[in-house]
Design an enzyme around this catalytic site. Structure first.
Site, PDB file in Angstrom:
ATOM      1  N   HIS A  49      -1.571   8.232 -79.153  1.00 40.13           N
ATOM      2  CA  HIS A  49      -1.603   6.796 -78.858  1.00 40.13           C
ATOM      3  C   HIS A  49      -2.165   6.547 -77.468  1.00 40.13           C
ATOM      4  CE1 HIS A  49       0.168   2.624 -78.903  1.00 40.13           C
ATOM      5  NE2 HIS A  49       0.183   2.845 -77.594  1.00 40.13           N
ATOM      6  N   GLU A  50      -1.700   7.286 -76.471  1.00 47.36           N
ATOM      7  CA  GLU A  50      -2.173   7.086 -75.101  1.00 47.36           C
ATOM      8  C   GLU A  50      -3.627   7.512 -74.942  1.00 47.36           C
ATOM      9  OE1 GLU A  50      -0.520   5.327 -73.150  1.00 47.36           O
ATOM     10  OE2 GLU A  50       1.273   5.305 -74.404  1.00 47.36           O
ATOM     11  N   HIS A  75      -5.789   4.728 -76.085  1.00 43.50           N
ATOM     12  CA  HIS A  75      -5.945   3.690 -75.059  1.00 43.50           C
ATOM     13  C   HIS A  75      -7.037   4.071 -74.057  1.00 43.50           C
ATOM     14  CE1 HIS A  75      -3.031   0.694 -75.965  1.00 43.50           C
ATOM     15  NE2 HIS A  75      -1.976   1.459 -75.852  1.00 43.50           N
ATOM     16  N   GLU A 102      -2.554  -2.560 -78.983  1.00 50.01           N
ATOM     17  CA  GLU A 102      -1.464  -1.685 -79.397  1.00 50.01           C
ATOM     18  C   GLU A 102      -1.597  -1.314 -80.865  1.00 50.01           C
ATOM     19  OE1 GLU A 102       0.548  -0.211 -77.412  1.00 50.01           O
ATOM     20  OE2 GLU A 102      -0.255  -1.306 -75.688  1.00 50.01           O
TER      21      GLU A 102
END
Length: 359
Positions: A163-164, A167, A252
């Site tokens: 997930h990071e 980003h 997100e």
């Protein structure tokens, strides 16, 4: 600008980053003009148009210094943003030797995604959260809390790291850092203006100017000038604070989807989000850092002002569109009966009378 899909989201982030840099200088100039207008109004009385013209002359004279100050602030933020954020939340870097399992998980994901390996940081805190920061490949870092490491299994931790990394790939991290810089410098200039005003001698004799700006003549514009200046300061400060509300919350959803694409495990992403939900508050972190986290419990007055969608909404998207499944509920523990415990039907009538209780 609305972002539809991954590539339009990345392009929109690049455009927004440029607008934020331009907006930074505009807001600084507005704050300097407001400060000059306040100073002119509080030290002399004149018609409003005269005070505005004098404040504009002050802004032109101070513009090189204001520009230099904003550039210095950007230089510091560009080169030291990672160190400053780490110091704010109490994070420390870790190596492969110190955290071999975590380091290997992140390294394998970077190889699969084709990304440069970011620095890895840990916050010694029992809360459950993670975030990424940085402005370029040499600065990117991923930070996780100790509580997250202890609460998540390997598959769930891999999903959070993915997930990071998404980003970082999507440009969300760069945009959030720039937004924080804009809010920080405008707040600093605003505080500087107000501190300067509190040190002014309001009891000193006030100068009076004519309509041509010379001493003497009628005034009367000071009160209106003060109101205009205070309104400009308030609007500039509010704009700097609410910039994050204009940042798309779809980032997100896209990061969750990117994590599933990378790990091929939507169930792990769902399980990780459910464990993190409501347990991610970092007390020492400012709002600009919490907005970078995988979950931000500081939702504001209503969901309209939240920087993140709710965990429930994100889980629902993963179930609907990524084939994820909610974890099965944990059955309630039962107390086994021992030989000394009376049977559950003790004292109940039977065909030959009541069941005897154990002695």
């Amino acid at each position: 600008m609305q972002a539809f899909g991954l590539y339009t989201h990345i392009r929109a982030n690049r455009i927004r980053s440029g607008f934020l840099i331009v907006g930074l200088f505009l807001l600084v100039y507005v704050m300097v003009f407001a400060g000059a207008l306040l100073a002119e109004a509080l030290t002399g009385d004149a018609p409003l148009d005269v005070l505005l013209r004098m404040a504009l002359n002050d802004l032109i004279a101070a513009a090189p210094w204001a520009t230099a100050g904003a550039l210095v602030w950007l230089f510091i933020a560009y080169h030291f943003n990672r160190a400053l954020i780490a110091a704010t939340v109490g994070a420390h870097p870790v190596t492969r030797q110190q955290e071999p399992k975590l380091y290997t998980l992140l390294e394998n994901l970077c190889i699969a995604r084709g990304l440069a390996m970011p620095r890895l940081y840990i916050v010694e805190s029992p809360v459950l959260n993670a975030f990424a920061t940085g402005l370029n490949d040499k600065q990117y870092s991923v930070t996780v809390t100790r509580g997250l490491l202890e609460a998540l299994d390997d598959a769930e931790m891999e999903a959070v790291l993915a997930h990071e990394l998404t980003h970082i790939r999507n440009g969300d991290v760069r945009l959030m850092v720039i937004a924080g810089v804009v809010a920080g410098i405008v707040s600093f200039v605003g505080e500087f203006v107000f501190r300067g005003l509190t040190r002014m001698s309001f009891g000193a004799p006030r100068r009076r100017y004519s309509t041509e700006g010379r001493r003497g003549g009628s005034g009367g514009g000071a009160f209106a000038a003060v109101l205009i200046a205070l309104a400009l300061v308030a609007v500039a400060w509010l704009l700097s604070q609410v910039i994050r509300f204009a940042l798309s919350r779809s980032r997100e959803y896209l990061a969750d989807a990117g994590a599933v694409e990378l790990t091929k495990n939507p169930d792990a992403m769902i399980a990780a989000l459910l464990k993190i939900d409501g347990r991610g508050e970092l007390p020492s972190a400012p709002s600009s850092v919490m907005e970078m986290c995988i979950d931000n419990p500081r939702s504001g007055f209503t969901d309209l002002f939240a920087t993140h969608p709710s965990i429930a909404a994100r889980v629902d998207r993963l179930v609907q569109y990524a084939g994820g499944r909610l974890p099965a509920p944990t059955p309630a523990p039962t107390t086994p009966q021992g030989p000394w415990d009376p049977p559950s039907d003790a004292g109940q009538p039977g065909p030959w009378g009541p069941h005897p209780a154990s002695s």
